[in-house]
Structure formats: C-alpha cells, structure tokens
Scaffold this active site. Structure first.
Site, PDB file in Angstrom:
ATOM      1  N   LYS A 239     -26.759  22.949 136.595  1.00 47.01           N
ATOM      2  CA  LYS A 239     -25.007  23.017 136.303  1.00 47.01           C
ATOM      3  C   LYS A 239     -23.974  21.714 137.234  1.00 47.01           C
ATOM      4  O   LYS A 239     -23.478  20.842 137.282  1.00 47.01           O
ATOM      5  CB  LYS A 239     -24.500  24.437 136.522  1.00 47.01           C
ATOM      6  CG  LYS A 239     -24.395  24.845 135.887  1.00 47.01           C
ATOM      7  CD  LYS A 239     -24.144  26.661 135.942  1.00 47.01           C
ATOM      8  CE  LYS A 239     -24.567  27.690 134.996  1.00 47.01           C
ATOM      9  NZ  LYS A 239     -23.784  29.607 134.792  1.00 47.01           N
TER      10      LYS A 239
ATOM     11  N   GLN B 100     -22.820  33.565 139.754  1.00 40.25           N
ATOM     12  CA  GLN B 100     -24.215  33.404 138.981  1.00 40.25           C
ATOM     13  C   GLN B 100     -24.907  34.921 138.975  1.00 40.25           C
ATOM     14  O   GLN B 100     -25.054  35.100 139.412  1.00 40.25           O
ATOM     15  CB  GLN B 100     -24.927  32.417 139.088  1.00 40.25           C
ATOM     16  CG  GLN B 100     -26.426  32.538 138.816  1.00 40.25           C
ATOM     17  CD  GLN B 100     -26.142  31.391 137.298  1.00 40.25           C
ATOM     18  OE1 GLN B 100     -25.648  30.669 137.893  1.00 40.25           O
ATOM     19  NE2 GLN B 100     -26.820  31.472 136.385  1.00 40.25           N
TER      20      GLN B 100
ATOM     21  N   ASP C  14     -16.123  30.050 134.427  1.00 39.73           N
ATOM     22  CA  ASP C  14     -16.998  31.224 132.670  1.00 39.73           C
ATOM     23  C   ASP C  14     -16.582  32.238 131.980  1.00 39.73           C
ATOM     24  O   ASP C  14     -17.228  32.856 130.848  1.00 39.73           O
ATOM     25  CB  ASP C  14     -18.047  32.256 133.648  1.00 39.73           C
ATOM     26  CG  ASP C  14     -19.566  32.136 133.833  1.00 39.73           C
ATOM     27  OD1 ASP C  14     -19.962  30.732 133.045  1.00 39.73           O
ATOM     28  OD2 ASP C  14     -19.391  31.814 135.361  1.00 39.73           O
TER      29      ASP C  14
HETATM   30  N1  GUN Z   1     -26.845  33.778 133.957  1.00 39.06           N
HETATM   31  C1  GUN Z   1     -27.233  33.003 132.706  1.00 39.06           C
HETATM   32  N2  GUN Z   1     -25.813  32.224 132.106  1.00 39.06           N
HETATM   33  C2  GUN Z   1     -24.930  32.659 132.286  1.00 39.06           C
HETATM   34  C3  GUN Z   1     -24.051  32.024 132.647  1.00 39.06           C
HETATM   35  O1  GUN Z   1     -23.068  31.888 131.714  1.00 39.06           O
HETATM   36  N3  GUN Z   1     -22.902  31.836 133.485  1.00 39.06           N
HETATM   37  C4  GUN Z   1     -23.406  32.664 134.971  1.00 39.06           C
HETATM   38  N4  GUN Z   1     -22.204  32.859 135.760  1.00 39.06           N
HETATM   39  N5  GUN Z   1     -24.404  33.886 134.751  1.00 39.06           N
HETATM   40  C5  GUN Z   1     -24.975  33.264 134.314  1.00 39.06           C
END
Ligand code: GUN
Length: 288
Positions: free
Chosen positions: A52, A95, A118
């Site tokens: 990311k 996350q 998110d």
């Molecule tokens: N863990 C797995 N996929 C995601 C996501 O899209 N966002 C976050 N914050 N954690 C994740």
C-alpha cells in the site's frame, strides 16, 4: 476462459489517480495524505502494508505510517486520535486483523468517519445499506470495478459469496444487491455454518470466495460458464501464494476468473488510494 487482469486494470486506475494528485499539487500546493496504522508484526500484514505504501508513494500521496507494539492497545487508540486531528492526513486505515484479544470494533469506531479510507467505521458500513452511500470498502469496490471493466453483468444474476467478513463478504453483499448501477444482483451469502455450500455454488452465475482456505473450491463445483472471483491470499508452506479456488481444470468450466496473485489484490490497493483521494477532495471542497 477470460482472465480478469486486476493488475493491469489497477495500473490504469493508478495512472489516472497520479494525474489527479499532480493536479491538486499544482493548484493547492498540497497532496492527499494517507495514514496507515498497524499493530504487531505478522509477515502477511507487513507485506500488504508495504505494498500500500509503495503504490501510494508511486502516485504522489504523502504517507504517514506507524507500526505499533502488539502489547499496547491504548497506544493504537492514541494514534487513531492523533491521525483524526492531523491536518495533513485526509484518510487513514488501521490494518486488520489486530492482535488477538484486542477490541477491533471499539478501535474502528474511534476513526473519524470523514477520514475512514477503508469504509469500516459503522457509520460508513451502515450507509452501504441505504443505497445513497459514497465510500465503499476497498475490496468490494475493486471487485465491482473489475466486473464493470470486463463488462460482466451483475443485475439479475445470482451471485454467491463465500465468507461473511466485515472486510469483504458483508459489504460486498450490500454493494451487489443494492439498488444502484453495479448492483441489483440476487445474493447468497455462505459462511462456516452453511451446510453443503456446494448446493449453492453450483447455481451461481458469479461466485466470490473470501474464506482464506487454499484450494477450498474445485472446478467441478461450478456451473458451466460461471464467473469466479478469488479474494483468497493464502501462503502455502513453501511460500507460494495461492487463492481459495484450485486453478486445476477451471478453463474448461468457467467463462472468466480472477487469478491469484494479480486479480483482486491490486484492485483493493487501487481502491484504497481512490478512497483517499476522494476524502481529500471532499475536505478541500468543504474548506472553500
Ligand atoms: N486486512 C485485509 N484486507 C484489509 C483491508 O482492505 N484493509 C485493512 N485495514 N486491513 C485489511
């Protein structure tokens, strides 16, 4: 069988986002800021986060990253509050998953909904159910965009989703069944308490798996001509990454399929960055 190339399409989206970021840099003298919070040090989480950060910096965003101790839940709460008030952070994520025993719901509820990149805050998840939402969680958004890009119709189709997580299954069911473009599907949501999931899967026009079990589903389970979307990112003992769907024999059965890696994963990252830019643009517009 058509390969739905998320990596390639995500690249096109990232180029477009980079142009928009540059536009804002020129007219406002500032670029969108993305915050990332992570607790603990599990290797899968680190890999996702590094990816990311890399893509965000590639399109010109400013990234604020903090990796906190897995032994201090209050430190994460303070970091969320800090990011809520940080003038240069337009959107941020925590996350997931958090370390075992932590209160994920309580932490996600502390995120300012206007900075929730998110879309996991209950206010934003709740808005998904009302057909007038504006921010979609990244993976559902990525799947929806990928189907649209490859002109795979959703309206009136039977979509079967395996997995009811807050990250994928629940919001995806709302997006695909909603009364809006890209929606209007008939959705069946399977989970660990569904007896005989095969009974539903063989009647799916579009099947989406987000269960995190390597090769859980096999070619012979699908209806001929079906579309399969594999959200699973599973690491095999040798280190190889594989999806929830066994690729063996799929080309004889399916009309389209998202590979792992290179399918949904890159789309998720692109949609997170698009959400961040969207939140930035809302903030900039709100200040004028
Ligand atoms: N863990 C797995 N996929 C995601 C996501 O899209 N966002 C976050 N914050 N954690 C994740």
């Amino acid at each position: 069988m058509k390969r739905l190339d998320g990596k390639r399409f995500a690249g096109i989206i990232l180029n477009d986002l980079a142009r928009r970021v540059e536009h804002w840099r020129q007219i406002k003298g500032r670029v969108p800021g993305l915050g990332i919070l992570r607790a603990g040090d599990d290797p899968a989480g680190r890999m996702y986060v590094e990816n990311k950060i890399k893509r965000a910096e590639q399109i010109g965003l400013k990234v604020f990253y903090r990796n906190l101790s897995e032994n201090d839940e209050q430190a994460l709460v303070r970091a969320v509050e800090d990011f809520n008030g940080h003038p240069d952070i337009d959107g941020f994520i925590v996350q997931l998953p958090l370390p075992a025993g932590w209160n994920t719901r309580s932490i996600l509820e502390k995120i300012d909904p206007a900075k929730d990149a998110d879309g996991f805050h209950p206010l934003n998840l709740g808005r998904l159910l009302t057909d007038d939402f504006d921010l979609m969680p990244a993976t559902p958004a990525g799947i929806s965009e990928l189907l649209r890009h490859y002109k795979i119709p959703v309206a009136g189709k039977h979509v079967v989703i395996a997995g009811r997580s807050r990250i994928v299954g629940r919001p995806l069911a709302a997006v695909l069944a909603g009364r809006h473009p890209g929606g209007n599907a008939t959705v069946t949501l399977l989970h660990s308490h569904t007896p005989e999931p095969e009974e539903y899967i063989h009647r799916a026009d579009i099947f989406v798996s987000a269960v995190g079990i390597p090769h859980r589903w096999k070619a012979e389970m699908f209806k001929p001509g079906a579309v399969a979307v594999d959200v699973g990112i599973n690491t095999l003992p040798g280190g190889k990454i594989t999806g929830d769907i066994d690729p063996q024999g799929l080309e004889k059965v399916l009309s389209a399929y998202t590979p792992v890696p290179g399918g949904v994963g890159p789309m998720t990252v692109a949609m997170l960055l698009r959400n961040t830019l969207y939140l930035f643009e809302k903030r900039v517009a709100g200040k004028e």
